[in-house]
Design a protein around this motif. Structure first.
Motif, PDB file in Angstrom:
ATOM      1  N   THR A  95      24.805 -11.919 -72.817  1.00  0.00           N
ATOM      2  CA  THR A  95      25.499 -12.405 -74.008  1.00  0.00           C
ATOM      3  C   THR A  95      25.807 -11.250 -74.957  1.00  0.00           C
ATOM      4  N   ASN A 114      31.732  -6.568 -75.991  1.00  0.00           N
ATOM      5  CA  ASN A 114      33.016  -6.270 -75.354  1.00  0.00           C
ATOM      6  C   ASN A 114      34.150  -7.068 -75.988  1.00  0.00           C
ATOM      7  N   LYS A 115      33.853  -8.285 -76.439  1.00  0.00           N
ATOM      8  CA  LYS A 115      34.856  -9.067 -77.164  1.00  0.00           C
ATOM      9  C   LYS A 115      35.293  -8.337 -78.428  1.00  0.00           C
ATOM     10  N   HIS A 149      27.729 -13.853 -83.053  1.00  0.00           N
ATOM     11  CA  HIS A 149      26.642 -13.529 -82.128  1.00  0.00           C
ATOM     12  C   HIS A 149      25.349 -13.871 -82.843  1.00  0.00           C
ATOM     13  N   GLN A 191      37.619  -5.546 -77.515  1.00  0.00           N
ATOM     14  CA  GLN A 191      38.932  -6.083 -77.161  1.00  0.00           C
ATOM     15  C   GLN A 191      39.706  -6.474 -78.417  1.00  0.00           C
ATOM     16  N   ALA A 192      39.008  -7.072 -79.389  1.00  0.00           N
ATOM     17  CA  ALA A 192      39.660  -7.450 -80.640  1.00  0.00           C
ATOM     18  C   ALA A 192      40.144  -6.223 -81.404  1.00  0.00           C
ATOM     19  N   GLU A 234      40.630  -1.996 -77.955  1.00  0.00           N
ATOM     20  CA  GLU A 234      39.954  -0.957 -77.161  1.00  0.00           C
ATOM     21  C   GLU A 234      40.088   0.424 -77.797  1.00  0.00           C
ATOM     22  N   ARG A 291      41.780 -11.994 -85.681  1.00  0.00           N
ATOM     23  CA  ARG A 291      41.222 -12.067 -84.328  1.00  0.00           C
ATOM     24  C   ARG A 291      39.713 -12.281 -84.358  1.00  0.00           C
ATOM     25  N   ARG A 309      28.741  -9.385 -73.429  1.00  0.00           N
ATOM     26  CA  ARG A 309      29.979 -10.169 -73.529  1.00  0.00           C
ATOM     27  C   ARG A 309      30.536 -10.122 -74.944  1.00  0.00           C
ATOM     28  N   ASN A 310      29.675 -10.312 -75.933  1.00  0.00           N
ATOM     29  CA  ASN A 310      30.165 -10.341 -77.313  1.00  0.00           C
ATOM     30  C   ASN A 310      30.539  -8.962 -77.831  1.00  0.00           C
ATOM     31  N   PHE A 352      34.488 -15.001 -84.387  1.00  0.00           N
ATOM     32  CA  PHE A 352      33.425 -14.210 -83.758  1.00  0.00           C
ATOM     33  C   PHE A 352      32.056 -14.601 -84.294  1.00  0.00           C
TER      34      PHE A 352
END
Length: 256
Positions: A57, A63-64, A93, A67-68, A71, A87, A60-61, A91
């Protein structure tokens, strides 16, 4: 276990776990995607900030978030528009949500207006040789919260002066400062000596340290961090935090 045997054991476990093989499943894999110093700092800072809970988790978060930020976290921090921040509206976490994230972005932009690197923000005001990073974390935290901010956000950047173990900040500093042949940690900062790093302390590493006789304090607080790091310095004064690999590996992968 005798001191000589304990040191040999820790060295063996450090050798076992301080390897690039483990990067893919660790939060350090997030900044590993970048080569620019400031990108590594920002990606590492966010990955370390949300590094609690289940590792998949966390990854994943984190990396999110990258991406937002297209990169390109440094470019995003410096040049984002208000519309770009939408974006991040959803969000979250655990307790770190979009309100906290938006302030972190604002604060980082403010810091990079003053400093070329976050390293400079940590060492500003340092007088003489840095014996440990506790005061540096406290100074950085004061700078970070210079701007108006929600009270709730302060809990996401711990202060050793308030007794916190500051595990995530110590982990971030380990990533930025330590350098060795294995190249798991980045070692891109040169103004903080590895000898001044403090061991990232959590439930796993704390339990292992107590079983090995490296830690007697029952609370996982700054006093425990100091006690543990001093014990590890007896084995390697120049790089005590290398044994974090051993303690973490024993706790997480071996259930020691």
């Amino acid at each position: 276990m005798k001191r000589k045997d304990l040191q040999a054991f820790l060295e063996a476990k450090h050798d076992q776990y301080n390897r690039p093989d483990f990067i893919a499943t660790d939060p350090i894999s997030v900044p590993r995607r970048f080569t620019r110093k400031q990108d590594i700092e920002i990606a590492g800072f966010f990955a370390a900030t949300i590094a609690w809970g289940q590792r998949p988790t966390i990854l994943r978060n984190a990396n999110k978030l990258m991406q937002a930020m297209d990169e390109s976290p440094y470019e995003f921090i410096q040049h984002h528009r208000k519309s770009d921040l939408k974006r991040l509206d959803t969000f979250v976490h655990r307790t770190f949500n979009n309100t906290d994230c938006l302030y972190f972005i604002q604060a980082l932009k403010h810091l990079y207006k003053q400093f070329d690197s976050l390293e400079e923000a940590f060492v500003q005001g340092q007088q003489g040789k840095m014996e440990h990073t506790g005061e540096a974390i406290g100074r950085f935290r004061k700078l970070f919260f210079t701007l108006p901010h929600p009270d709730r956000t302060r809990k996401h950047l711990s202060d050793p002066a308030e007794g916190s173990a500051a595990k995530r900040m110590n982990m971030f500093l380990r990533w930025m400062v330590r350098k060795d042949q294995r190249k798991v940690d980045f070692g891109i900062w040169n103004q903080i000596p590895a000898s001044a790093l403090m061991c990232p302390l959590d439930v796993h590493s704390g339990n292992v340290a107590r079983k090995l006789g490296l830690l007697t304090r029952t609370q996982n607080d700054w006093k425990a961090v100091t006690e543990l790091t001093e014990a590890l310095r007896r084995f390697d004064p120049a790089d005590p935090v290398k044994y974090d690999f051993a303690l973490f590996g024993l706790g997480v992968f071996e259930g020691f």
